[in-house]
Design an enzyme around this catalytic site. Structure first.
Site, short mmCIF file in Angstrom:
data_model
loop_
_atom_site.label_atom_id
_atom_site.label_comp_id
_atom_site.label_asym_id
_atom_site.label_seq_id
_atom_site.Cartn_x
_atom_site.Cartn_y
_atom_site.Cartn_z
N GLU A 106 -71.66 32.42 47.12
CA GLU A 106 -72.57 32.63 48.27
C GLU A 106 -71.82 33.13 49.51
O GLU A 106 -72.42 33.68 50.42
CB GLU A 106 -73.37 31.35 48.58
CG GLU A 106 -72.61 30.22 49.25
CD GLU A 106 -71.84 29.33 48.28
OE1 GLU A 106 -71.56 29.76 47.15
OE2 GLU A 106 -71.51 28.18 48.67
N GLY B 204 -80.69 32.45 68.06
CA GLY B 204 -80.23 33.52 67.16
C GLY B 204 -79.18 34.41 67.79
O GLY B 204 -79.19 35.62 67.56
N HIS C 9 -67.37 29.66 45.29
CA HIS C 9 -68.58 29.85 46.10
C HIS C 9 -68.98 31.32 46.22
O HIS C 9 -68.61 31.99 47.19
CB HIS C 9 -68.34 29.28 47.50
CG HIS C 9 -68.22 27.80 47.51
ND1 HIS C 9 -69.30 26.96 47.69
CD2 HIS C 9 -67.14 27.00 47.34
CE1 HIS C 9 -68.89 25.71 47.63
NE2 HIS C 9 -67.58 25.70 47.42
N CYS D 93 -69.95 24.93 42.56
CA CYS D 93 -69.00 23.92 43.01
C CYS D 93 -69.44 22.53 42.56
O CYS D 93 -69.36 22.24 41.38
CB CYS D 93 -68.76 24.03 44.52
SG CYS D 93 -67.17 23.33 44.97
N ASP E 153 -72.08 31.15 61.64
CA ASP E 153 -72.31 32.49 62.20
C ASP E 153 -71.34 33.52 61.63
O ASP E 153 -71.67 34.70 61.55
CB ASP E 153 -72.19 32.46 63.73
CG ASP E 153 -73.50 31.99 64.36
OD1 ASP E 153 -74.57 32.38 63.87
OD2 ASP E 153 -73.45 31.21 65.33
#
Ligand code: GLN
Length: 544
Positions: free
Chosen positions: A524, A19, A522, A394, A74
């Site tokens: 998101e 992480g 997109h 999409c 990331d």
């Protein structure tokens, strides 16, 4: 040129997947809350120029930035934590470094010299870091991989040289490590951390702060042990215990003294803006204490690896925080919804319905290649007929159109030319701009494009705008030849873009259905904890 930027390098030890991305984002978030100008850089030590051509199985999601670069997932964390757009400058790979050095060599910029890893490759790395840091208060640099990896060595050398050049008051190293808990002896073990620090030192780099990932509290004794064996003050051993939500990490690190340790290292002081901090804390509170739970099925092709749908899953967390609900994603491999041996069409239909009737809504995300498409179609038929909220993104929007063409318009064999070049009805077809594209790298229709929304439509009301900017990543598009026929049966174009050689359909919605929407772009990638994308909010509200 004098540089006043403070550079914070985040390296990882012991094993991958600790992480570091969340740790880097959390630190950047805290610094931003002290009103510092913070930028971030993710270094990926692989040879690919970018992750654009990597399979989601290999690498997880490819995150697309506003400027159309295909980057590491990331960067998605960075954007969600900092509520800010990043660009192609915020992520580079070893492949990019070598490519630019080799291009310079071909142009004769090193005439007469032998090009070597040290100094030339390292110089290129340092230059990019320094350039990005210019004018910022802080640059957080996350180095991918684990200390000890051969491919990461060149970056540790760059860190060593930068520290020598700038001095320790401008450079800090945070080493993220694991302190594993051994259940049989009920002990936390510090040895892997010690070894990782030794490995760092062998390369000439010392850690200033240790962020120790653990599942149990370290306690004063273990912190002291790590501090003495790793040569850092005990207050610089920061416990990073598994958190119930990644968005709780900034507060946890703050409480553990991460900012104090960093400011002490840099010999500086700063105050946290508590108003902003409380706003974030309020959202985290709702993530951890939802009033209810919803189940949303993700019917896709990479579902056994949730990393492949990172931004979708995080978008659900972000929107849930605002609606005080927890969205439980039910990841379904779309191939499961395809005809099995000995099964009749009716039995298949019943099986799909049985699985999906317990979920509150259905989302079909993006993807490439023909595997699992028929299963997605069957899931969408169920959502359309049973009036379950459906959101196609999409590829999901393209499959929505295929389903409608086949089952409502009765166009037998309707398909995307991506999956069947001889389809009798190519309801999804190659973008004109892609017709002559031969190479695969960074060649799709990428990044932010302006979309005009239909006045009075639900989507325009949802955004509260008639023009929006959203990110793209596709080669195929909805074939305009069939649009009139769809509209006659209730499936309407509600978003279009005109910035191309052809007018493109960006969003389609079905009338007389609580929520049946497909978007070519997109959402998101633009959903953050502070500001989730409005479409996810509308979709989850419909599911509620
Ligand atoms: N494969 C489809 C295309 O290229 C969809 C891409 C996606 O879902 N990102 O158009």
């Amino acid at each position: 040129m004098s540089i006043t930027t403070k550079f914070v390098f985040i390296t990882g030890g012991v094993l991958s997947s600790l992480g570091k991305g969340v740790a880097s984002s959390s630190l950047a978030h805290l610094l931003k809350m002290c009103h510092f100008e913070v930028d971030m850089l993710k270094i990926d030590p692989y040879i690919n120029i970018d992750p654009g051509t990597l399979s989601p199985f290999e690498h997880g999601e490819v995150f697309v930035t506003a400027d159309g670069s295909e980057t590491d997932l990331d960067i998605g964390h960075y954007e969600r934590f900092l509520n800010k757009d990043f660009s192609k400058e915020n992520n580079f790979t070893t492949g990019q470094i070598y490519l630019s050095v080799i291009e310079q060599e071909r142009q004769g910029q090193y005439l007469g010299k032998t090009i070597q890893v040290i100094p030339h490759i390292v110089e290129e790395i340092k230059e990019r870091i320094l350039k990005l840091g210019q004018g910022k208060d802080f640059l957080i640099v996350e180095v991918g991989g684990t200390v000890g990896d051969i491919e990461g060595m060149v970056y540790l050398e760059a860190i060593r040289e930068l520290k020598n050049a700038l001095g320790s008051k401008q450079v800090a190293n945070i080493h993220v490590t694991l302190v594993p808990y051994i259940a049989t002896s009920q002990e936390l073990k510090t040895k892997p951390t010690q070894h990782s620090i030794i490995e760092l030192r062998r390369l000439g780099v010392s850690a200033n702060i240790i962020l120790a990932r653990c599942s149990q509290d370290l306690g004063a004794d273990l912190k002291a042990k790590i501090a003495s064996s790793c040569d850092v003050p005990v207050q610089n051993v920061i416990q990073a215990k598994d958190a119930p939500s990644i968005y709780a990490c900034p507060a946890n690190y703050l409480q553990e003294g991460l900012l104090d340790a960093l400011f002490k290292h840099f010999n500086m002081e700063a105050q946290l803006d508590h108003r902003q901090f409380d706003l974030w804390a309020g959202l985290v509170h709702h993530i951890l204490n939802p009033q209810r739970t919803l189940k949303i099925a993700f019917v896709g092709k990479y579902v056994h690896l949730s990393e492949s749908y990172k931004s979708f899953l995080e978008s659900m967390v972000c929107v849930g925080a605002h609606l005080k609900v927890r969205v439980e994603p039910v990841l379904i491999n779309s191939e499961e919804f395809e005809l099995q041996e000995g099964e009749s069409e009716t039995q298949l239909k019943e099986r799909v319905a049985r699985t999906l009737q317990s979920v509150d809504g259905l989302l079909v995300p993006g993807g490439f290649g023909s595997r699992g498409i028929e299963g997605m179609i069957n899931a969408i038929t169920y959502a359309r007929e049973s009036k379950k909220p459906f959101f196609g993104v999409c590829l999901g929007a393209q499959v929505m159109v295929i389903e409608f063409a086949r089952h409502v318009l009765g166009l037998k064999g309707a398909h995307s030319s991506e999956f069947d070049t001889n389809a009798p009805h190519k309801v999804i077809d190659l973008l004109e701009s892609q017709a002559n594209t031969t190479h695969k790298g960074s060649s799709m229709r990428l990044g932010t494009h302006k979309i005009s929304l239909k006045e009075g439509s639900l989507i325009a009301k949802t955004y509260n705008a008639l023009e929006v900017y959203e990110r793209h990543r596709h080669r195929y598009t909805i074939n305009p030849d069939y649009l009139e026929s769809y509209a006659k049966h209730g499936l309407e174009v509600v978003g279009q873009s005109f910035d191309h050689s052809q007018n493109l359909t960006e969003a389609m919605a079905l009338k007389d259905h609580p929520f049946f929407l497909g978007v070519q772009y997109h959402p998101e990638f633009t959903s953050r904890l502070i500001a989730p994308n409005p479409l996810f909010k509308a979709f989850v509200q419909a599911c509620m």
